[in-house]
Motif scaffolding. Structure first.
Motif, PDB file in Angstrom:
ATOM      1  N   VAL A   4       7.000   3.018   4.652  1.00  0.00           N
ATOM      2  CA  VAL A   4       5.783   2.794   4.402  1.00  0.00           C
ATOM      3  C   VAL A   4       5.735   3.711   3.198  1.00  0.00           C
ATOM      4  N   ALA A   5       5.689   3.524   2.541  1.00  0.00           N
ATOM      5  CA  ALA A   5       5.282   5.028   1.164  1.00  0.00           C
ATOM      6  C   ALA A   5       4.822   5.743   1.467  1.00  0.00           C
ATOM      7  N   ALA A   6       5.097   7.255   1.393  1.00  0.00           N
ATOM      8  CA  ALA A   6       3.644   8.435   1.032  1.00  0.00           C
ATOM      9  C   ALA A   6       4.334   9.452   0.248  1.00  0.00           C
ATOM     10  N   VAL A   7       3.447   9.988  -0.227  1.00  0.00           N
ATOM     11  CA  VAL A   7       3.372  10.979  -1.210  1.00  0.00           C
ATOM     12  C   VAL A   7       2.201  12.102  -0.598  1.00  0.00           C
ATOM     13  N   SER A   8       3.027  13.150  -0.390  1.00  0.00           N
ATOM     14  CA  SER A   8       2.298  14.346   0.382  1.00  0.00           C
ATOM     15  C   SER A   8       3.023  16.109  -0.454  1.00  0.00           C
ATOM     16  N   ALA A   9       2.154  17.013   0.156  1.00  0.00           N
ATOM     17  CA  ALA A   9       3.332  18.337  -0.551  1.00  0.00           C
ATOM     18  C   ALA A   9       4.058  18.999   0.557  1.00  0.00           C
ATOM     19  N   ALA A  10       4.491  19.890  -0.256  1.00  0.00           N
ATOM     20  CA  ALA A  10       5.545  20.171   0.718  1.00  0.00           C
ATOM     21  C   ALA A  10       4.823  21.499   1.744  1.00  0.00           C
ATOM     22  N   HIS A  11       4.394  21.037   3.122  1.00  0.00           N
ATOM     23  CA  HIS A  11       3.535  22.165   3.807  1.00  0.00           C
ATOM     24  C   HIS A  11       4.657  23.306   3.821  1.00  0.00           C
ATOM     25  N   PHE A  12       5.799  22.733   4.730  1.00  0.00           N
ATOM     26  CA  PHE A  12       6.654  23.818   5.170  1.00  0.00           C
ATOM     27  C   PHE A  12       6.785  24.534   3.894  1.00  0.00           C
ATOM     28  N   ALA A  13       7.345  24.288   2.789  1.00  0.00           N
ATOM     29  CA  ALA A  13       7.783  25.548   2.539  1.00  0.00           C
ATOM     30  C   ALA A  13       6.301  25.895   1.493  1.00  0.00           C
ATOM     31  N   GLY A  14       5.711  25.428   1.531  1.00  0.00           N
ATOM     32  CA  GLY A  14       4.280  26.669   0.866  1.00  0.00           C
ATOM     33  C   GLY A  14       3.516  27.386   2.008  1.00  0.00           C
ATOM     34  N   ALA A  15       3.715  26.995   3.405  1.00  0.00           N
ATOM     35  CA  ALA A  15       3.232  28.009   4.061  1.00  0.00           C
ATOM     36  C   ALA A  15       4.679  29.198   4.824  1.00  0.00           C
ATOM     37  N   ARG A  16       5.425  28.596   4.542  1.00  0.00           N
ATOM     38  CA  ARG A  16       6.772  29.582   4.992  1.00  0.00           C
ATOM     39  C   ARG A  16       6.542  30.518   3.798  1.00  0.00           C
ATOM     40  N   ALA A  17       6.160  30.160   2.092  1.00  0.00           N
ATOM     41  CA  ALA A  17       5.573  31.106   1.228  1.00  0.00           C
ATOM     42  C   ALA A  17       4.930  32.677   0.877  1.00  0.00           C
ATOM     43  N   ALA A  42      12.734   6.101  -3.081  1.00  0.00           N
ATOM     44  CA  ALA A  42      12.926   7.606  -1.633  1.00  0.00           C
ATOM     45  C   ALA A  42      10.960   7.740  -1.417  1.00  0.00           C
ATOM     46  N   LEU A  43      10.594   6.907   0.016  1.00  0.00           N
ATOM     47  CA  LEU A  43       9.820   6.625   0.351  1.00  0.00           C
ATOM     48  C   LEU A  43       8.849   7.550   0.728  1.00  0.00           C
ATOM     49  N   HIS A  44       9.777   8.579   0.944  1.00  0.00           N
ATOM     50  CA  HIS A  44       8.510   9.627   1.354  1.00  0.00           C
ATOM     51  C   HIS A  44       8.774  10.958   0.826  1.00  0.00           C
ATOM     52  N   LEU A  45       7.877  11.027  -0.310  1.00  0.00           N
ATOM     53  CA  LEU A  45       7.729  12.416  -1.467  1.00  0.00           C
ATOM     54  C   LEU A  45       7.375  13.586  -1.312  1.00  0.00           C
ATOM     55  N   GLU A  46       7.500  14.612  -1.464  1.00  0.00           N
ATOM     56  CA  GLU A  46       7.274  16.032  -1.223  1.00  0.00           C
ATOM     57  C   GLU A  46       7.480  16.358  -2.006  1.00  0.00           C
ATOM     58  N   LEU A  47       5.969  16.634  -2.814  1.00  0.00           N
ATOM     59  CA  LEU A  47       5.870  17.352  -4.214  1.00  0.00           C
ATOM     60  C   LEU A  47       5.631  18.663  -3.934  1.00  0.00           C
ATOM     61  N   PHE A  98       0.763  -1.524  -0.009  1.00  0.00           N
ATOM     62  CA  PHE A  98      -0.146  -0.162  -0.338  1.00  0.00           C
ATOM     63  C   PHE A  98       1.077   1.202  -0.344  1.00  0.00           C
ATOM     64  N   VAL A  99       0.441   2.373  -0.349  1.00  0.00           N
ATOM     65  CA  VAL A  99       0.680   3.161  -0.276  1.00  0.00           C
ATOM     66  C   VAL A  99      -0.127   4.144   0.842  1.00  0.00           C
ATOM     67  N   VAL A 100       0.866   5.838   0.925  1.00  0.00           N
ATOM     68  CA  VAL A 100      -0.650   6.745   1.821  1.00  0.00           C
ATOM     69  C   VAL A 100      -0.197   7.822   0.771  1.00  0.00           C
ATOM     70  N   VAL A 101      -1.119   8.304   0.767  1.00  0.00           N
ATOM     71  CA  VAL A 101      -1.579  10.279   0.065  1.00  0.00           C
ATOM     72  C   VAL A 101      -1.544  11.092   1.069  1.00  0.00           C
ATOM     73  N   ASP A 102      -1.406  11.940   1.319  1.00  0.00           N
ATOM     74  CA  ASP A 102      -1.361  13.098   2.132  1.00  0.00           C
ATOM     75  C   ASP A 102      -1.827  12.321   4.066  1.00  0.00           C
ATOM     76  N   PRO A 103       0.138  12.041   4.329  1.00  0.00           N
ATOM     77  CA  PRO A 103       0.134  11.517   5.924  1.00  0.00           C
ATOM     78  C   PRO A 103      -0.723  12.272   6.922  1.00  0.00           C
ATOM     79  N   ARG A 104      -1.249  12.034   7.644  1.00  0.00           N
ATOM     80  CA  ARG A 104      -1.782  12.774   8.690  1.00  0.00           C
ATOM     81  C   ARG A 104      -1.032  12.663  10.096  1.00  0.00           C
ATOM     82  N   THR A 105      -0.642  11.791  10.212  1.00  0.00           N
ATOM     83  CA  THR A 105       0.849  11.603  10.836  1.00  0.00           C
ATOM     84  C   THR A 105       1.877  11.048  10.503  1.00  0.00           C
ATOM     85  N   PRO A 106       2.961  11.152  10.973  1.00  0.00           N
ATOM     86  CA  PRO A 106       4.509  11.089  10.289  1.00  0.00           C
ATOM     87  C   PRO A 106       4.058   9.283  10.224  1.00  0.00           C
TER      88      PRO A 106
END
Length: 322
Positions: free
Chosen positions: A141-154, A302-307, A128-136
């Motif tokens: 476990v393979a996971a895909v999410s967005a770069a939340h830190f960078a977006g919020a800082r911008a 890269a198990l944890h990808l941040e787009l 299985f793969v996790v999209v937008d994990p709620r917790t670390p």
């Protein structure tokens, strides 16, 4: 039969005798042919369907991710079984996945379960793969999410550059990974400018329009109200816009408001929202790509990808009022 004969080095007639259970075949040859037959049977069996679990209403945010997953799975010739809606937030959802007939793998979107439950599922060998994990997510476990830190800082840096120092933060739920990452991004930008949001100017709420209306109203009714509101998502920002309008405040002349996600709603408001674009469709596509690698027996490098995210400046932000 011809393929099996070529693979095992025996004649087609010998393969036929094995399949028809003739006695004049040696035990070793019989075992060799039967093993090849079993390998071909497994190779020719269509893989089980992909269970896509999204235990939330399929709004524009989740709908974009699910649609992208469905389209990409179709390109791979894979079948999808969708389990969506809040009714799917049951306690045994993950533990029963490996035993569901016809299901061979899963994509889990913002799973509400803790990391320990994801780890338990991983240890069963179920892919299985996790999209937008709620917790670390657990390390393996393979996971895909967005770069939340960078977006919020911008987006916070954008407000700082416009002169805003009294900023209210309408954040997401405290237990969410995205909430923590975005809060850290905001704080990084404000700290660089020598300020941090006061505790009384921070609200942790569910990411809904009604919650944004309530939280925005509380912040704007303060004796020393903020000159800008930075919101966890676009829906909260829409609620904050309504709160400002109800108090006769102009946006952005009296108060600037920002969102996050860049869903269609952000372009339909008046004024249009300054926000952070998440690559929602790409998250779905990458999740399928990661799953295909897992199914092929590869461990993703890269198990944890941040787009990457993108700041989108529109009309809801302007210089801080003096």
């Amino acid at each position: 039969m011809r393929d099996i004969a070529a693979e095992t080095g025996v004649s087609i007639a010998t393969v036929s005798r094995v399949l028809n259970d003739h006695v004049n075949v040696s035990a070793r040859t019989r075992e060799l042919v039967l093993q090849a037959v079993e390998r071909h049977r497994r190779d020719d069996t269509p893989p089980g369907a992909v269970h896509v679990r999204c235990p939330y209403l399929l709004t524009d945010y989740f709908g974009l991710i699910v649609s992208s997953i469905a389209e990409t799975l179709r390109l791979h010739g894979m079948r999808m079984v969708l389990d969506a809606g809040e009714a799917s937030q049951r306690d045994d959802a993950l533990s029963t996945l490996p035993d569901q007939p016809g299901i061979g793998s899963a994509i889990l979107i913002l799973p509400p379960e803790e990391g320990a439950q994801l780890l338990a599922l991983s240890r069963t060998g179920f892919p299985f793969v996790v999209v937008d994990p709620r917790t670390p997510p657990p390390p393996d476990v393979a996971a895909v999410s967005a770069a939340h830190f960078a977006g919020a800082r911008a987006v916070a840096t954008h407000l700082v550059e416009l002169g805003h120092r009294r900023v209210g933060v309408i954040a997401g739920p405290e237990e969410w990974l995205a909430s923590d990452a975005r809060a850290a991004g905001h704080h990084a930008a404000f700290a660089a400018a020598g300020v941090l949001p006061a505790r009384q100017r921070i609200r942790h709420v569910e990411p809904t329009t009604d919650a944004g209306l309530r939280a925005g109203g509380e912040l704007l009714d303060a004796a020393d109200p903020p000159t800008a509101l930075v919101c966890f998502n676009d829906k909260l920002a829409v609620g904050a816009l309504r709160a400002a309008r109800a108090r006769g405040l102009r946006v952005p002349e009296d108060v600037s408001i920002t969102g996050f996600d860049d869903i269609d709603l952000s372009r339909a408001t008046t004024p249009a929202l300054t926000t952070v674009r998440q690559p929602l469709a790409e998250m779905g596509r990458i999740a399928v790509t990661q799953l295909m690698r897992v199914l092929d027996g590869h461990r993703p490098e890269a198990l944890h990808l941040e787009l990457s995210t993108t700041l989108v400046v529109r009309d809801s932000t302007g210089p801080a009022r003096t």
